[in-house]
Design an enzyme around this catalytic site. Structure first.
Site, PDB file in Angstrom:
ATOM      1  N   ASP A  40       0.815  -1.214   0.000  1.00 29.78           N
ATOM      2  CA  ASP A  40       0.000   0.000   0.000  1.00 29.78           C
ATOM      3  C   ASP A  40       0.847   1.261   0.000  1.00 29.78           C
ATOM      4  O   ASP A  40       0.502   2.250  -0.640  1.00 29.78           O
ATOM      5  CB  ASP A  40      -0.933  -0.007   1.211  1.00 29.78           C
ATOM      6  CG  ASP A  40      -1.962  -1.110   1.096  1.00 29.78           C
ATOM      7  OD1 ASP A  40      -2.437  -1.353  -0.027  1.00 29.78           O
ATOM      8  OD2 ASP A  40      -2.278  -1.730   2.127  1.00 29.78           O
ATOM      9  N   GLY A  41       1.962   1.214   0.728  1.00 29.19           N
ATOM     10  CA  GLY A  41       2.841   2.386   0.785  1.00 29.19           C
ATOM     11  C   GLY A  41       3.298   2.789  -0.615  1.00 29.19           C
ATOM     12  O   GLY A  41       3.367   3.977  -0.940  1.00 29.19           O
ATOM     13  N   ASN A 114      -5.601   8.058   1.408  1.00 30.63           N
ATOM     14  CA  ASN A 114      -5.882   7.426   2.706  1.00 30.63           C
ATOM     15  C   ASN A 114      -6.376   8.434   3.741  1.00 30.63           C
ATOM     16  O   ASN A 114      -7.497   8.385   4.189  1.00 30.63           O
ATOM     17  CB  ASN A 114      -4.620   6.769   3.262  1.00 30.63           C
ATOM     18  CG  ASN A 114      -4.608   5.263   3.100  1.00 30.63           C
ATOM     19  OD1 ASN A 114      -5.525   4.687   2.532  1.00 30.63           O
ATOM     20  ND2 ASN A 114      -3.563   4.625   3.590  1.00 30.63           N
ATOM     21  N   GLU A 115      -5.467   9.328   4.121  1.00 32.01           N
ATOM     22  CA  GLU A 115      -5.823  10.244   5.209  1.00 32.01           C
ATOM     23  C   GLU A 115      -4.814  11.370   5.369  1.00 32.01           C
ATOM     24  O   GLU A 115      -3.680  11.285   4.900  1.00 32.01           O
ATOM     25  CB  GLU A 115      -5.937   9.499   6.551  1.00 32.01           C
ATOM     26  CG  GLU A 115      -4.654   9.188   7.278  1.00 32.01           C
ATOM     27  CD  GLU A 115      -3.862   8.039   6.708  1.00 32.01           C
ATOM     28  OE1 GLU A 115      -2.831   8.325   6.067  1.00 32.01           O
ATOM     29  OE2 GLU A 115      -4.239   6.894   6.881  1.00 32.01           O
ATOM     30  N   ARG A 140      -8.890  19.905  22.381  1.00 29.98           N
ATOM     31  CA  ARG A 140      -7.564  19.873  23.021  1.00 29.98           C
ATOM     32  C   ARG A 140      -7.100  18.425  23.071  1.00 29.98           C
ATOM     33  O   ARG A 140      -7.855  17.560  23.530  1.00 29.98           O
ATOM     34  CB  ARG A 140      -7.626  20.436  24.447  1.00 29.98           C
ATOM     35  CG  ARG A 140      -7.674  21.948  24.473  1.00 29.98           C
ATOM     36  CD  ARG A 140      -7.849  22.437  25.894  1.00 29.98           C
ATOM     37  NE  ARG A 140      -7.837  23.883  25.938  1.00 29.98           N
ATOM     38  CZ  ARG A 140      -8.857  24.667  25.584  1.00 29.98           C
ATOM     39  NH1 ARG A 140      -9.994  24.121  25.137  1.00 29.98           N
ATOM     40  NH2 ARG A 140      -8.761  25.969  25.666  1.00 29.98           N
ATOM     41  N   THR A 153      -9.758   1.915   6.622  1.00 27.64           N
ATOM     42  CA  THR A 153      -9.229   0.660   7.171  1.00 27.64           C
ATOM     43  C   THR A 153      -7.764   0.781   7.593  1.00 27.64           C
ATOM     44  O   THR A 153      -7.183  -0.191   8.065  1.00 27.64           O
ATOM     45  CB  THR A 153      -9.342  -0.463   6.117  1.00 27.64           C
ATOM     46  OG1 THR A 153      -8.864   0.046   4.865  1.00 27.64           O
ATOM     47  CG2 THR A 153     -10.774  -0.926   5.952  1.00 27.64           C
ATOM     48  N   TYR A 155      -4.938   3.859   9.233  1.00 30.86           N
ATOM     49  CA  TYR A 155      -4.704   4.538  10.525  1.00 30.86           C
ATOM     50  C   TYR A 155      -6.029   4.833  11.241  1.00 30.86           C
ATOM     51  O   TYR A 155      -6.159   4.651  12.466  1.00 30.86           O
ATOM     52  CB  TYR A 155      -3.954   5.849  10.236  1.00 30.86           C
ATOM     53  CG  TYR A 155      -3.127   6.404  11.355  1.00 30.86           C
ATOM     54  CD1 TYR A 155      -3.327   6.014  12.668  1.00 30.86           C
ATOM     55  CD2 TYR A 155      -2.131   7.344  11.084  1.00 30.86           C
ATOM     56  CE1 TYR A 155      -2.547   6.532  13.680  1.00 30.86           C
ATOM     57  CE2 TYR A 155      -1.355   7.880  12.089  1.00 30.86           C
ATOM     58  CZ  TYR A 155      -1.563   7.470  13.385  1.00 30.86           C
ATOM     59  OH  TYR A 155      -0.790   8.000  14.379  1.00 30.86           O
ATOM     60  N   LYS A 157      -8.676   3.176  11.361  1.00 33.76           N
ATOM     61  CA  LYS A 157      -9.191   1.982  12.043  1.00 33.76           C
ATOM     62  C   LYS A 157      -8.450   1.759  13.357  1.00 33.76           C
ATOM     63  O   LYS A 157      -9.057   1.397  14.369  1.00 33.76           O
ATOM     64  CB  LYS A 157      -9.062   0.778  11.118  1.00 33.76           C
ATOM     65  CG  LYS A 157      -9.688  -0.485  11.639  1.00 33.76           C
ATOM     66  CD  LYS A 157      -9.697  -1.548  10.555  1.00 33.76           C
ATOM     67  CE  LYS A 157     -10.141  -2.877  11.110  1.00 33.76           C
ATOM     68  NZ  LYS A 157      -9.183  -3.389  12.110  1.00 33.76           N
ATOM     69  N   ALA A 177      -6.602  11.162  20.923  1.00 35.20           N
ATOM     70  CA  ALA A 177      -6.386  11.458  22.346  1.00 35.20           C
ATOM     71  C   ALA A 177      -6.868  12.853  22.751  1.00 35.20           C
ATOM     72  O   ALA A 177      -6.070  13.730  23.102  1.00 35.20           O
ATOM     73  CB  ALA A 177      -4.907  11.272  22.701  1.00 35.20           C
TER      74      ALA A 177
HETATM   75  P1  NAP Z   1       3.195   1.169   6.820  1.00 36.39           P
HETATM   76  O1  NAP Z   1       3.769   1.477   8.133  1.00 36.39           O
HETATM   77  O2  NAP Z   1       3.722   0.011   6.043  1.00 36.39           O
HETATM   78  O3  NAP Z   1       1.599   1.034   6.934  1.00 36.39           O
HETATM   79  C1  NAP Z   1       1.022   0.366   8.003  1.00 36.39           C
HETATM   80  C2  NAP Z   1       0.083  -0.734   7.506  1.00 36.39           C
HETATM   81  O4  NAP Z   1      -1.103  -0.117   6.953  1.00 36.39           O
HETATM   82  C3  NAP Z   1       0.673  -1.595   6.395  1.00 36.39           C
HETATM   83  O5  NAP Z   1       0.345  -2.944   6.676  1.00 36.39           O
HETATM   84  C4  NAP Z   1      -0.036  -1.109   5.161  1.00 36.39           C
HETATM   85  O6  NAP Z   1      -0.111  -2.060   4.115  1.00 36.39           O
HETATM   86  C5  NAP Z   1      -1.401  -0.789   5.740  1.00 36.39           C
HETATM   87  N1  NAP Z   1      -2.300   0.081   4.951  1.00 36.39           N
HETATM   88  C6  NAP Z   1      -1.997   1.203   4.260  1.00 36.39           C
HETATM   89  N2  NAP Z   1      -3.113   1.720   3.697  1.00 36.39           N
HETATM   90  C7  NAP Z   1      -4.133   0.910   4.058  1.00 36.39           C
HETATM   91  C8  NAP Z   1      -5.534   0.917   3.813  1.00 36.39           C
HETATM   92  N3  NAP Z   1      -6.108   1.871   3.093  1.00 36.39           N
HETATM   93  N4  NAP Z   1      -6.304  -0.061   4.362  1.00 36.39           N
HETATM   94  C9  NAP Z   1      -5.744  -1.027   5.116  1.00 36.39           C
HETATM   95  N5  NAP Z   1      -4.424  -1.092   5.400  1.00 36.39           N
HETATM   96  C10 NAP Z   1      -3.631  -0.130   4.876  1.00 36.39           C
HETATM   97  O7  NAP Z   1       3.324   2.520   5.950  1.00 36.39           O
HETATM   98  P2  NAP Z   1       2.884   2.684   4.450  1.00 36.39           P
HETATM   99  O8  NAP Z   1       2.874   1.372   3.744  1.00 36.39           O
HETATM  100  O9  NAP Z   1       3.696   3.806   3.909  1.00 36.39           O
HETATM  101  O10 NAP Z   1       1.366   3.170   4.555  1.00 36.39           O
HETATM  102  C11 NAP Z   1       1.036   4.451   4.978  1.00 36.39           C
HETATM  103  C12 NAP Z   1      -0.180   4.337   5.828  1.00 36.39           C
HETATM  104  O11 NAP Z   1       0.139   3.720   7.057  1.00 36.39           O
HETATM  105  C13 NAP Z   1      -0.764   5.661   6.230  1.00 36.39           C
HETATM  106  O12 NAP Z   1      -1.544   6.215   5.224  1.00 36.39           O
HETATM  107  C14 NAP Z   1      -1.540   5.282   7.478  1.00 36.39           C
HETATM  108  O13 NAP Z   1      -2.882   4.967   7.174  1.00 36.39           O
HETATM  109  C15 NAP Z   1      -0.880   4.025   7.976  1.00 36.39           C
HETATM  110  N6  NAP Z   1      -0.362   4.248   9.341  1.00 36.39           N
HETATM  111  C16 NAP Z   1      -0.981   3.602  10.352  1.00 36.39           C
HETATM  112  C17 NAP Z   1      -0.594   3.836  11.654  1.00 36.39           C
HETATM  113  C18 NAP Z   1      -1.321   3.128  12.733  1.00 36.39           C
HETATM  114  O14 NAP Z   1      -2.248   2.378  12.428  1.00 36.39           O
HETATM  115  N7  NAP Z   1      -0.963   3.355  13.977  1.00 36.39           N
HETATM  116  C19 NAP Z   1       0.437   4.733  11.936  1.00 36.39           C
HETATM  117  C20 NAP Z   1       1.055   5.380  10.869  1.00 36.39           C
HETATM  118  C21 NAP Z   1       0.642   5.132   9.565  1.00 36.39           C
HETATM  119  P3  NAP Z   1       1.219  -2.574   3.339  1.00 36.39           P
HETATM  120  O15 NAP Z   1       1.780  -3.649   4.220  1.00 36.39           O
HETATM  121  O16 NAP Z   1       0.691  -3.141   2.047  1.00 36.39           O
HETATM  122  O17 NAP Z   1       2.137  -1.414   3.162  1.00 36.39           O
HETATM  123 MN    MN Z   2       3.898  -0.370   3.929  1.00 36.50          MN
END
Ligand code: NAP
Ligand code: MN
Length: 253
Positions: A40-41, A114-115, A140, A153, A155, A157, A177
């Site tokens: 996804d990244g 995404n967001e 705040r 689905t 961040y 989620k 928070a």
């Molecule tokens: P990453 O750290 O690899 O992403 C975290 C996980 O989110 C990976 O397993 C990624 O899939 C998955 N993902 C990304 N978009 C998704 C979607 N629309 N629905 C379901 N899962 C999804 O970083 P990244 O690959 O660069 O992805 C960036 C995204 O990570 C951001 O847009 C944000 O949504 C998410 N993120 C989540 C958190 C959290 O949940 N605490 C914190 C920071 C960022 P892949 O394994 O295929 O990459």
């Molecule tokens: Mn990723």
């Protein structure tokens, strides 16, 4: 077709061979189709780079990641190209957020698949929330996340936001928070807005991290964040009969 391959090298070379053999034309500037090789990244970065261009379509090929947006595996490349050449696919149009981040001098504009996350890691951030120009609440806490349906689905989620069917044109605002006590109050629930809504957040975001699709850029001295659902969509080539809830089940259950 004019194609561009975005992502990891070794597998890209194999796909490149297949595309060349089938007489497709490499165009790294104005492609019709962007093949994303990775997870996804990788897709999120490919979309950031190309989505502003008209008529571009994205294809996600998974290389061992979660791959929520990826429909194809590398080993299916031949069949995938045959399907694309013969129009045997479905087009999924995913909602995008359209943002403007303003400071006194500059307005940074762009799209998000995404967001948008606004996070203040140290101090309590005080943010005034306006819905269609009307003041709604003073928040705040650590920050906010504004998500699309397909981003719901990710961040969103993790923060307890709802998973939203992308056939619903909506954007979701989720708190990170919030402080709720005798003195300070927020609504706390995630809010789901319709296509018409313009959301404005005002604060001094100078020390915040503002990320778009997990990508951090230095937006300087931002004071106002304006977000709405765009008329523009990110268009993905997906397999026939692809269903969002199958995608959610496959990814999470
Ligand atoms: P990453 O750290 O690899 O992403 C975290 C996980 O989110 C990976 O397993 C990624 O899939 C998955 N993902 C990304 N978009 C998704 C979607 N629309 N629905 C379901 N899962 C999804 O970083 P990244 O690959 O660069 O992805 C960036 C995204 O990570 C951001 O847009 C944000 O949504 C998410 N993120 C989540 C958190 C959290 O949940 N605490 C914190 C920071 C960022 P892949 O394994 O295929 O990459
Ligand atoms: Mn990723």
């Amino acid at each position: 077709m004019k194609y561009h391959i975005f992502g990891e090298k070794k597998e890209a070379l194999h796909l490149e061979e297949l595309l060349q053999r089938r007489k497709h034309i490499k165009d790294d500037v104005y492609p019709d189709i962007v093949f994303s090789l990775g997870g996804d990244g990788t897709i999120l970065k490919a979309v950031q780079k190309f989505v502003a261009q008209k008529n571009v379509k994205f294809v996600g090929i998974n290389l061992g990641k979660l791959g929520f947006y990826t429909d194809y595996e590398c080993k299916e490349a031949d069949q995938m190209l045959y399907d694309i050449e013969n129009g045997q696919y479905q087009l999924a149009s995913y909602s995008l957020l359209e943002y403007v981040f303003k400071n006194d001098d500059i307005a940074y504009q762009g799209y998000s698949l995404n967001e948008i996350a606004i996070i203040s890691p140290i101090h309590t951030q005080i943010i005034d929330v306006f819905i269609d120009q009307k003041h709604f609440e003073t928040f705040r806490g650590t920050g906010f996340l504004i998500a699309t349906p397909t981003g719901s689905t990710a961040y969103n989620k993790s923060l307890g936001g709802s998973v939203i069917d992308p056939n619903i044109q909506a954007m979701q605002l989720t708190e990170i928070a919030s402080i709720n006590n005798r003195v300070y109050k927020t609504l706390s629930s995630s809010l789901v807005f319709s296509k018409q809504t313009k959301l404005t957040l005002q604060s001094n975001f100078e020390n915040d991290y503002i990320t778009v699709d997990g990508i951090f850029n230095e937006f300087r001295k931002v004071k106002e964040i304006i977000v709405s659902l765009s008329d523009k969509t990110a268009n993905f080539i997906v397999k026939n009969r692809t269903d969002f809830w199958d995608r959610v089940k496959k990814s999470f259950l």
